[in-house]
Design an enzyme around this catalytic site. Sequence first.
Site, PDB file in Angstrom:
ATOM      1  N   GLU A 144      10.137  15.304  15.930  1.00  0.00           N
ATOM      2  CA  GLU A 144      10.433  15.239  14.507  1.00  0.00           C
ATOM      3  C   GLU A 144       9.537  16.237  13.772  1.00  0.00           C
ATOM      4  O   GLU A 144       8.316  16.211  13.933  1.00  0.00           O
ATOM      5  CB  GLU A 144      10.167  13.832  13.971  1.00  0.00           C
ATOM      6  CG  GLU A 144      10.516  13.695  12.508  1.00  0.00           C
ATOM      7  CD  GLU A 144      10.169  12.323  11.946  1.00  0.00           C
ATOM      8  OE1 GLU A 144       9.056  11.836  12.210  1.00  0.00           O
ATOM      9  OE2 GLU A 144      11.003  11.748  11.237  1.00  0.00           O
ATOM     10  N   CYS A 203      13.219  10.562   6.987  1.00  0.00           N
ATOM     11  CA  CYS A 203      13.189  10.017   8.351  1.00  0.00           C
ATOM     12  C   CYS A 203      14.549  10.122   9.023  1.00  0.00           C
ATOM     13  O   CYS A 203      14.635  10.348  10.217  1.00  0.00           O
ATOM     14  CB  CYS A 203      12.687   8.579   8.338  1.00  0.00           C
ATOM     15  SG  CYS A 203      13.542   7.577   7.125  1.00  0.00           S
ATOM     16  N   LYS A 234       0.842  -1.206   0.000  1.00  0.00           N
ATOM     17  CA  LYS A 234       0.000   0.000   0.000  1.00  0.00           C
ATOM     18  C   LYS A 234       0.875   1.252   0.000  1.00  0.00           C
ATOM     19  O   LYS A 234       1.549   1.560   0.974  1.00  0.00           O
ATOM     20  CB  LYS A 234      -0.920   0.058   1.226  1.00  0.00           C
ATOM     21  CG  LYS A 234      -1.971   1.172   1.030  1.00  0.00           C
ATOM     22  CD  LYS A 234      -2.565   1.679   2.303  1.00  0.00           C
ATOM     23  CE  LYS A 234      -1.845   2.860   2.885  1.00  0.00           C
ATOM     24  NZ  LYS A 234      -1.910   4.115   2.113  1.00  0.00           N
ATOM     25  N   GLU A 263       9.923   0.863  10.400  1.00  0.00           N
ATOM     26  CA  GLU A 263      10.933   1.892  10.128  1.00  0.00           C
ATOM     27  C   GLU A 263      10.245   3.224  10.350  1.00  0.00           C
ATOM     28  O   GLU A 263       9.392   3.611   9.558  1.00  0.00           O
ATOM     29  CB  GLU A 263      11.444   1.726   8.695  1.00  0.00           C
ATOM     30  CG  GLU A 263      12.839   2.279   8.508  1.00  0.00           C
ATOM     31  CD  GLU A 263      12.812   3.741   8.160  1.00  0.00           C
ATOM     32  OE1 GLU A 263      12.863   4.559   9.114  1.00  0.00           O
ATOM     33  OE2 GLU A 263      12.739   4.085   6.997  1.00  0.00           O
TER      34      GLU A 263
HETATM   35  P1  NAP Z   1       1.936   7.856   8.361  1.00  0.00           P
HETATM   36  O1  NAP Z   1       0.617   8.407   8.675  1.00  0.00           O
HETATM   37  O2  NAP Z   1       2.594   6.980   9.353  1.00  0.00           O
HETATM   38  O3  NAP Z   1       1.828   7.103   6.962  1.00  0.00           O
HETATM   39  C1  NAP Z   1       2.690   6.074   6.490  1.00  0.00           C
HETATM   40  C2  NAP Z   1       1.857   5.041   5.724  1.00  0.00           C
HETATM   41  O4  NAP Z   1       0.939   4.384   6.607  1.00  0.00           O
HETATM   42  C3  NAP Z   1       0.991   5.659   4.647  1.00  0.00           C
HETATM   43  O5  NAP Z   1       0.866   4.751   3.581  1.00  0.00           O
HETATM   44  C4  NAP Z   1      -0.328   5.826   5.361  1.00  0.00           C
HETATM   45  O6  NAP Z   1      -1.407   5.950   4.498  1.00  0.00           O
HETATM   46  C5  NAP Z   1      -0.397   4.555   6.168  1.00  0.00           C
HETATM   47  N1  NAP Z   1      -1.266   4.590   7.336  1.00  0.00           N
HETATM   48  C6  NAP Z   1      -1.786   5.673   7.980  1.00  0.00           C
HETATM   49  N2  NAP Z   1      -2.499   5.275   9.053  1.00  0.00           N
HETATM   50  C7  NAP Z   1      -2.436   3.918   9.081  1.00  0.00           C
HETATM   51  C8  NAP Z   1      -2.961   2.922   9.954  1.00  0.00           C
HETATM   52  N3  NAP Z   1      -3.693   3.233  11.030  1.00  0.00           N
HETATM   53  N4  NAP Z   1      -2.692   1.618   9.694  1.00  0.00           N
HETATM   54  C9  NAP Z   1      -1.919   1.275   8.637  1.00  0.00           C
HETATM   55  N5  NAP Z   1      -1.410   2.172   7.790  1.00  0.00           N
HETATM   56  C10 NAP Z   1      -1.645   3.484   8.007  1.00  0.00           C
HETATM   57  O7  NAP Z   1       2.896   9.011   8.039  1.00  0.00           O
HETATM   58  P2  NAP Z   1       2.493  10.307   7.186  1.00  0.00           P
HETATM   59  O8  NAP Z   1       1.092  10.728   7.391  1.00  0.00           O
HETATM   60  O9  NAP Z   1       2.912  10.019   5.812  1.00  0.00           O
HETATM   61  O10 NAP Z   1       3.418  11.366   7.837  1.00  0.00           O
HETATM   62  C11 NAP Z   1       3.233  11.745   9.190  1.00  0.00           C
HETATM   63  C12 NAP Z   1       4.558  11.791   9.870  1.00  0.00           C
HETATM   64  O11 NAP Z   1       5.214  10.520   9.779  1.00  0.00           O
HETATM   65  C13 NAP Z   1       5.541  12.693   9.220  1.00  0.00           C
HETATM   66  O12 NAP Z   1       5.321  14.017   9.497  1.00  0.00           O
HETATM   67  C14 NAP Z   1       6.819  12.139   9.790  1.00  0.00           C
HETATM   68  O13 NAP Z   1       6.998  12.561  11.093  1.00  0.00           O
HETATM   69  C15 NAP Z   1       6.594  10.678   9.751  1.00  0.00           C
HETATM   70  N6  NAP Z   1       7.104  10.017   8.547  1.00  0.00           N
HETATM   71  C16 NAP Z   1       8.188   9.212   8.673  1.00  0.00           C
HETATM   72  C17 NAP Z   1       8.683   8.581   7.553  1.00  0.00           C
HETATM   73  C18 NAP Z   1       9.851   7.685   7.615  1.00  0.00           C
HETATM   74  O14 NAP Z   1      10.394   7.344   6.568  1.00  0.00           O
HETATM   75  N7  NAP Z   1      10.275   7.241   8.775  1.00  0.00           N
HETATM   76  C19 NAP Z   1       8.086   8.775   6.330  1.00  0.00           C
HETATM   77  C20 NAP Z   1       6.953   9.589   6.227  1.00  0.00           C
HETATM   78  C21 NAP Z   1       6.489  10.182   7.364  1.00  0.00           C
HETATM   79  P3  NAP Z   1      -1.822   7.419   3.960  1.00  0.00           P
HETATM   80  O15 NAP Z   1      -0.577   8.228   3.781  1.00  0.00           O
HETATM   81  O16 NAP Z   1      -2.452   7.111   2.672  1.00  0.00           O
HETATM   82  O17 NAP Z   1      -2.698   7.991   4.991  1.00  0.00           O
END
Ligand code: NAP
Length: 483
Positions: free
Chosen positions: A395, A297, A189, A263
């Site tokens: 972060e 990240c 996904k 991760e």
């Molecule tokens: P996120 O909400 O954790 O999203 C990561 C993935 O998980 C996306 O595909 C997201 O779908 C999906 N997802 C969201 N809620 C879920 C759930 N309850 N169960 C399973 N999958 C779920 O991260 P984000 O919204 O992209 O970003 C929020 C914060 O995450 C950022 O500001 C940053 O702090 C952190 N982040 C970290 C990394 C990293 O590489 N470590 C990368 C991106 C973001 P949708 O995006 O389609 O909602």
Amino acid sequence: MTGTTAEWEYAPAPESTKVEIKPQYGLFIDGAFRPAKAGKTFETINPANESVLSTIAQAEAIDVNLAVASARRALKGWRRAPALERAKYLYRIARRIQERARELAVLETMDNGKPIRETRDEDIPLAAAHFFHHAGWCDKLRWACPTADGSVPEPVGVCGQIIPWNFPLLMAAWKIAPALACGNTVVLKPAETTSLTALRLAEILQEVDLPPGVVNIITGAGETGRELVAHGDVDKIAFTGSTEVGRAIASTVAGTKKRLTLELGGKSPNIIFADAAIDQAVEGVVSAIWANQGQVCCAGSRLIVEESVADEVIEKLRLRMRSLRVGDPLDKNTDVGAINSRAQLTRIERYIKIGVDEGAQHHEVCDAALPAKGFWCRPCFFTGVQPAHTIAREEIFGPVLVVMTFRTPDEAVARANNTQYGLSAGIWTSRGSKAYEVARQIKAGVIWCNTFNQFDPAAPFGGYRESGFGREGGRSGLSAYLA
Ligand code: NAP
Ligand code: MG
């Protein structure tokens, strides 16, 4: 030097946008594109101008069931396929990514907002490299993860993989390549805001005749990811994203037989010692925090500088920041593109306000006009930051650097480790013994010396503490996909 580099004129050098983007994309299940059962869709936009790029199928529980069932059916043949056959498919995928590199780079830049320079030179070549690297492992798994009786280790089974929006195709490659090399099948996904390159990858999988069901791609928002995590017939979940969602996934998976790797986020230190080559170190800071608009990240978001050179480093950083070109991500001169979404921009702006309110000094020196539409944030840094400040602890995931100082190596180590995360760290010094001593004491999964943000498929990547667990890449990455 007269004036600053900000006064240099550049001729615009926009990359052509002539790539095929279909007005609608379906889910990729069992080797074919199909609409979601309930017919729901969502739009994906270009964050640099807010125009709609395409309409994408939104997978719900029934579609997740179909995708998992398809992966389950395909598992039997794929895990028993001769290792060299699996390798041939991975090589073909890698070659096809190379052949379609320009198209993938343009698509990624349009859907994500990151500069074409980065997608062209980093994201896409590295995605191909991951498939090449793992193609080579297919028939060597016995040496990657030796078993007690010398037999070839078994795959885990059906893998649910959930990836974020910051490196869309690269994260897909990081997840899919090792899983397939080990004989697993996949339901992936992508993030809601960046599905296009994963769907183009699905077309590539068709082009190389990958057996149907070996990889399924289900698009949708967080709810689709939640369905995949909770699905009873998935053997492993591999997740990259926020610590918050990672925690929720860990509690869903707890008590089941599912395997899990996470991760998550970071707040990584980048330490400059007085004996470092300062100009190189400043370049390293630029790539550590301003590459991909800081939406990385492992970004080096906490700069920790030895007090005796702090003024020099800050002055050089200010000068260098002035020369960064913010704007059209498709322009080959652009250093800093658009923030991926309005939600992420709002989050970054909230943190900048908190930093100012808590008394840190905000430095933002690029003053070029920004495009009227789209989501933009100029690179900036904060001085006068205390370890207790919110911006030093949480972060931000944006182009915002905090600068702190230290007097002794022990103090540098203590500052670096003063975090709940443990993903990466940078150390800048001209003395190898010091680099070694300091690296030994820092609790982080990846430590770079005199460089930053270097990735290689052979080098394991992953974190400690709230940055997650499990490694991706190299031999350690393979073990996560072998039973
Ligand atoms: P996120 O909400 O954790 O999203 C990561 C993935 O998980 C996306 O595909 C997201 O779908 C999906 N997802 C969201 N809620 C879920 C759930 N309850 N169960 C399973 N999958 C779920 O991260 P984000 O919204 O992209 O970003 C929020 C914060 O995450 C950022 O500001 C940053 O702090 C952190 N982040 C970290 C990394 C990293 O590489 N470590 C990368 C991106 C973001 P949708 O995006 O389609 O909602
Ligand atoms: Mg988008």
